[in-house]
Design a protein around this motif. Structure first.
Motif, short mmCIF file in Angstrom:
data_model
loop_
_atom_site.label_atom_id
_atom_site.label_comp_id
_atom_site.label_asym_id
_atom_site.label_seq_id
_atom_site.Cartn_x
_atom_site.Cartn_y
_atom_site.Cartn_z
N GLN A 177 -8.67 10.91 -9.75
CA GLN A 177 -9.01 12.25 -10.00
C GLN A 177 -8.24 13.47 -8.64
O GLN A 177 -8.12 14.14 -8.92
N LEU A 178 -7.58 12.21 -8.30
CA LEU A 178 -6.94 12.75 -6.84
C LEU A 178 -5.34 12.94 -7.69
O LEU A 178 -3.73 13.33 -6.78
N MET A 179 -5.07 12.13 -8.50
CA MET A 179 -3.80 11.95 -8.95
C MET A 179 -3.20 13.59 -10.21
O MET A 179 -3.36 13.94 -9.86
N ARG A 180 -2.16 13.13 -9.63
CA ARG A 180 -1.10 14.35 -10.12
C ARG A 180 -0.38 14.43 -11.95
O ARG A 180 -0.01 13.12 -11.56
N ILE A 197 0.33 -1.04 0.11
CA ILE A 197 -0.04 -0.07 0.46
C ILE A 197 0.65 1.19 -0.08
O ILE A 197 2.53 1.34 0.54
N ASP A 198 0.64 2.16 -1.06
CA ASP A 198 1.36 3.16 -1.10
C ASP A 198 0.31 4.98 -0.63
O ASP A 198 -0.39 4.40 -1.41
N ASP A 199 0.10 5.15 0.37
CA ASP A 199 -0.63 5.79 0.24
C ASP A 199 -0.64 7.42 0.66
O ASP A 199 -1.04 8.33 1.17
N THR A 200 0.53 8.09 -0.58
CA THR A 200 1.20 8.95 -0.57
C THR A 200 0.04 10.53 -1.18
O THR A 200 -0.49 9.68 -2.59
N PRO A 201 -0.65 11.36 -0.71
CA PRO A 201 -1.20 12.18 -1.29
C PRO A 201 -1.17 12.91 -2.75
O PRO A 201 -0.12 12.78 -2.53
N ALA A 202 -2.14 12.80 -3.81
CA ALA A 202 -2.08 13.58 -5.39
C ALA A 202 -0.56 13.15 -5.70
O ALA A 202 0.41 14.28 -5.58
N ILE A 203 -0.08 11.71 -5.24
CA ILE A 203 1.07 11.34 -6.40
C ILE A 203 1.33 11.65 -7.05
O ILE A 203 -0.33 10.90 -8.38
N SER A 204 1.94 11.82 -7.77
CA SER A 204 2.45 11.97 -9.54
C SER A 204 2.51 11.13 -10.85
O SER A 204 2.36 9.98 -9.29
N GLY A 225 6.33 18.51 -13.95
CA GLY A 225 6.95 20.03 -15.04
C GLY A 225 6.28 19.53 -16.45
O GLY A 225 5.72 20.43 -16.92
N THR A 226 4.85 18.96 -16.00
CA THR A 226 4.12 18.97 -17.15
C THR A 226 2.68 20.32 -17.05
O THR A 226 2.38 20.25 -15.42
N ARG A 227 2.34 20.86 -17.53
CA ARG A 227 1.24 22.02 -17.13
C ARG A 227 -0.27 21.80 -18.11
O ARG A 227 0.09 23.15 -18.84
N PRO A 228 -0.93 21.33 -17.54
CA PRO A 228 -2.26 21.30 -18.88
C PRO A 228 -2.54 22.74 -18.21
O PRO A 228 -3.29 23.30 -17.51
N ASP A 229 -3.05 22.82 -19.67
CA ASP A 229 -4.27 24.40 -19.82
C ASP A 229 -5.47 23.70 -19.05
O ASP A 229 -6.33 25.00 -18.73
N SER A 230 -5.70 22.41 -19.27
CA SER A 230 -7.19 22.73 -18.87
C SER A 230 -7.45 21.03 -17.51
O SER A 230 -6.16 20.30 -18.13
N ARG A 231 -8.39 21.08 -16.75
CA ARG A 231 -8.46 19.99 -15.87
C ARG A 231 -8.71 18.55 -17.15
O ARG A 231 -8.24 17.56 -16.66
#
Length: 511
Positions: free
Chosen positions: A362-365, A329-336, A369-375
């Motif tokens: 939906q909780l992932m990043r 189990i890996d419980d790292t929040p907002a893991i990339s 280094g990437t910056r998406p323009d939209s959700r």
């Protein structure tokens, strides 16, 4: 023209000069050294291609103009490639006019440099080896650039990245270099593809049950899908309180249990494991849920300490049995995405990996280094990345997903594909999309209230009708398989025990 036996070794030594001094190098001195390059190999390869265009076929699938350390050599290679790809001859005569027109050779000495390339040529047999020497030097230069960037960021060049993010960014850069280096992929023969398909069919034929892949622990689901298959991305979606996490945990635990049982039957250690990335719940909460399910002690009583000695003893006994499970189990929040990929690869290398569960996407990043323009674009990058992990590691990936609130506005609250949040990319990238639905949850909210009725008789009649409907759906759930790329769709009935948040098989024939 062939090369002396030690020519290639000589060129490799030029590319990787050694230092015989005993003085240890500091990082600063290492960065000031000349980057790995092999101009002699570049010239020899270009001469070989100009002499015999078939030499280009030995390197064209992995060597790019940017891989050359000398920009002039790279531009010459690009011009030669362009002409050959058009089906035209590229030799000193046909290329000379283009070189003179574009001025590519001016800095190198004009036509004299062309003659130098011809004198440095190697035989077509050795062209591939020389191309790989050039490519290896390029990889080493990229590693130096990545290392320099890591050092600069660590000194504070990127103030927007903390230490953990810098690690993820470095891992992502190394992963891109490892996967985009141009040596992997390409065509496989149909004969090879057919052999793989026949091997899969033989495994299915030799098994006694209906399961070809990894078991989910759900009988009717395995019958419809054949189990969990390598390289598949499965989306499990549902509204809050439907039991997404409980169902995913059930599947993960059943898969780990099957891996352990198979290994013990052979007298071995499990060769695979199950990874759960729990972005919403802590590892302790997830472990408590599994313990509650297996020990049949309600989780809420465990958290309150409201258990007797008999329950506690059973709780401890079951926990000792579960410790052997190949479950991580890996419980790292907002893991990339890049961090998840790196950890999956590490687990696959050390323990073996058979299944990945992500709660929830939906909780992932996206990759550092990437910056998406939209959700929507961000979710698309995440689902594509999860599918890439499934394919790269040849494991099924189950990703949980939220549903939009439009479900609640309909009379029939059974989900549809259009209810997926940012549904386009999720639906497109997934090999299977399934929804968990419990009619009992919504019916429970519609319990009649006496204040809404004119008389007691009408209230009692409504209440009796409500109880009748509740009895029909009590402890029942539905797994709606809305999309399956490799098989049929349909609704799979499941048993749900709310006290232990536990899913299981539902035997309708003996209700």
């Amino acid at each position: 023209m062939s090369d002396p036996p030690d020519t290639l070794n000589h060129l490799m030594n030029i590319a990787s000069p050694t230092d015989n001094t005993d003085t240890p190098h500091t990082l600063e001195s290492l960065l000031q050294r000349t980057p790995p390059a092999n101009v002699a190999a570049e010239q020899a390869l270009l001469g070989a291609i100009l002499t015999n265009n078939k030499a280009y076929e030995r390197v064209s699938d992995f060597l790019q103009p940017s891989h050359f350390s000398d920009q002039i050599n790279g531009r010459i290679y690009e011009a030669i490639s362009r002409r050959i790809e058009r089906g035209q001859l590229a030799d000193p005569v046909t290329m000379r006019a283009e070189f003179e027109h574009t001025g590519v050779l001016d800095e190198a000495g004009g036509p004299i440099y062309l003659a130098k390339l011809m004198n440095a040529m190697v035989g077509i047999v050795n062209a591939g080896d020389y191309g790989r020497v050039i490519h290896d030097c390029w990889i080493r230069r990229q590693l130096i650039d990545i290392g320099s960037e890591v050092v600069n960021n660590a000194y504070g060049a990127r103030v927007d990245l903390d230490g953990a993010d810098q690690i993820s960014a470095s891992e992502e850069a190394l992963f891109r270099l490892a996967t985009d280096k141009g040596q992997d992929g390409g065509f496989v023969t149909f004969e090879h593809a057919m052999a793989e398909a026949l091997n899969t069919a033989a495994q299915a034929f030799n098994r006694t049950g209906d399961i070809v892949g990894l078991t989910s622990g759900l009988r009717d689901f395995d019958k419809k899908t054949g189990g969990l298959h390598p390289s598949d991305l499965l989306i499990l979606a549902g509204r809050p309180a439907m039991g997404k996490t409980a169902l995913a945990t059930k599947i993960a635990f059943s898969a780990a249990q099957a891996l352990l049982r198979e290994a013990e039957d052979k007298g071995e250690k499990p060769r695979g494991s199950v990874a759960i990335f729990s972005l919403e719940m802590s590892s302790e909460q997830l472990a408590t849920r599994i313990l509650s399910e297996q020990s049949e002690v309600p989780g809420e009583r465990i958290r309150r300490g409201d258990i007797n000695q008999k329950d506690f003893d059973r709780f401890v006994r079951v926990s000792r049995e579960l410790q052997r499970m190949p479950l991580h189990i890996d419980d790292t929040p907002a893991i990339s995405l890049s961090a998840m990929r790196t950890r999956c690869r590490r687990l696959a290398r050390t323990k073996g990996l058979s299944l990945v569960v992500v709660d929830y996407l939906q909780l992932m990043r996206p990759a550092i280094g990437t910056r998406p323009d939209s959700r929507v674009l961000e979710i698309s990058m995440i689902t594509q990345g999860l599918k890439a992990i499934a394919k790269e590691l040849a494991v099924p990936v189950i990703a949980l997903s939220q549903l939009s609130r439009q479900v609640e506005s309909r009379d029939d609250k059974r989900p549809m594909l259009s209810d997926l949040r940012e549904s386009g990319s999720i639906e497109q990238d997934a090999d299977a999309v399934m929804f968990v639905y419990r009619d009992e949850y919504y019916l429970q909210q519609r319990q009649p209230k006496d204040s809404a009725f004119e008389s007691t008789d009408k209230y009692q009649a409504a209440l009796e009708d409500w109880h009748r409907k509740m009895a029909l759906v009590h402890n029942q759930a539905e797994l709606i398989l809305e999309k399956q790329r490799h098989g049929p769709t349909g609704t799979i009935p499941l048993y749900f025990e709310g006290e232990f948040t536990r899913f299981g098989n539902l035997d309708l024939d003996h209700e």
